[in-house]
Write a protein that holds these residues in place. Structure first.
Motif, PDB file in Angstrom:
ATOM      1  N   PRO A  73     -82.926 -50.169  33.434  1.00 32.76           N
ATOM      2  CA  PRO A  73     -83.134 -51.164  34.613  1.00 32.76           C
ATOM      3  C   PRO A  73     -82.287 -50.344  35.847  1.00 32.76           C
ATOM      4  O   PRO A  73     -81.372 -49.516  35.994  1.00 32.76           O
ATOM      5  CB  PRO A  73     -82.226 -52.048  34.232  1.00 32.76           C
ATOM      6  CG  PRO A  73     -81.137 -51.802  33.086  1.00 32.76           C
ATOM      7  CD  PRO A  73     -81.822 -50.620  32.510  1.00 32.76           C
ATOM      8  N   ALA A  95     -80.540 -44.826  37.753  1.00 35.09           N
ATOM      9  CA  ALA A  95     -81.782 -45.355  38.149  1.00 35.09           C
ATOM     10  C   ALA A  95     -81.588 -45.932  39.623  1.00 35.09           C
ATOM     11  O   ALA A  95     -81.612 -47.201  39.700  1.00 35.09           O
ATOM     12  CB  ALA A  95     -82.157 -46.730  37.119  1.00 35.09           C
ATOM     13  N   LYS A 140     -85.476 -46.962  28.292  1.00 37.77           N
ATOM     14  CA  LYS A 140     -85.829 -47.928  29.605  1.00 37.77           C
ATOM     15  C   LYS A 140     -84.432 -48.082  30.196  1.00 37.77           C
ATOM     16  O   LYS A 140     -83.326 -48.487  29.632  1.00 37.77           O
ATOM     17  CB  LYS A 140     -86.425 -49.083  28.994  1.00 37.77           C
ATOM     18  CG  LYS A 140     -86.909 -49.890  30.153  1.00 37.77           C
ATOM     19  CD  LYS A 140     -87.481 -51.265  29.882  1.00 37.77           C
ATOM     20  CE  LYS A 140     -88.654 -51.118  28.875  1.00 37.77           C
ATOM     21  NZ  LYS A 140     -89.262 -52.493  28.723  1.00 37.77           N
ATOM     22  N   GLU A 198     -86.203 -49.434  37.850  1.00 39.52           N
ATOM     23  CA  GLU A 198     -86.241 -49.136  36.565  1.00 39.52           C
ATOM     24  C   GLU A 198     -87.090 -47.944  36.204  1.00 39.52           C
ATOM     25  O   GLU A 198     -88.079 -47.574  37.022  1.00 39.52           O
ATOM     26  CB  GLU A 198     -86.981 -50.018  35.722  1.00 39.52           C
ATOM     27  CG  GLU A 198     -87.290 -50.063  34.291  1.00 39.52           C
ATOM     28  CD  GLU A 198     -87.950 -51.283  33.781  1.00 39.52           C
ATOM     29  OE1 GLU A 198     -87.319 -52.196  33.185  1.00 39.52           O
ATOM     30  OE2 GLU A 198     -89.148 -51.216  33.526  1.00 39.52           O
TER      31      GLU A 198
END
Length: 142
Positions: A54, A111, A52, A115
């Motif tokens: 951001p 990114a 993940k 996100e």
């Protein structure tokens, strides 16, 4: 002959989104999170992780020794190939996209539009080597 199973795949189970354990990973910038979903990426064998990132975060040029298959879970995954980060040379991959990345291919992520979450499937152990050691968060804390 009795079939053998990959690590963590010898019994039926499911992993629900709320059970995913997002943690910092020393080789990533501090705001990026990694979750181990199946297997053990530190050992030989199949592993499946999620990453993940951001909005605005960049993973500078690096390589992985293992071949990888990325599946975009959410957001838009921007990846570029090469030894130097170049925001004009990233390609956008929306949710549902699958990207095959051969091992030892220099690449970078951004990114750019917010996100994103990718799922990575590979045969471990996981490796990550930055092309410039100054980009490696592990070097900043040693």
């Amino acid at each position: 002959m009795k079939p053998t199973h990959q690590p963590g795949q010898d019994a039926f189970r499911s992993v629900l989104p709320e059970d995913i354990d997002w943690r910092p990973f020393p080789a990533f910038p501090p705001e990026v999170r990694l979750a181990i979903v199946v297997g053990d990426p530190t050992k030989p064998g199949l592993y499946l992780i999620r990453v993940k990132v951001p909005g605005g975060a960049k993973l500078m040029p690096h390589t992985h020794p293992e071949d990888r298959i990325y599946t975009v879970i959410s957001g838009v995954f921007y990846i570029g190939l090469g030894d130097c980060f170049d925001g004009d040379k990233v390609s956008a991959h929306p949710p549902g996209s699958v990207i095959v990345l051969p091992g030892n291919t220099p690449h970078f992520h951004w990114a750019k539009s917010g996100e994103y979450v990718t799922q990575v499937t590979a045969i471990g152990p996981l490796g990550l080597e930055y092309l410039d050691s100054h980009d490696d968060p592990r070097e900043l804390h040693s």
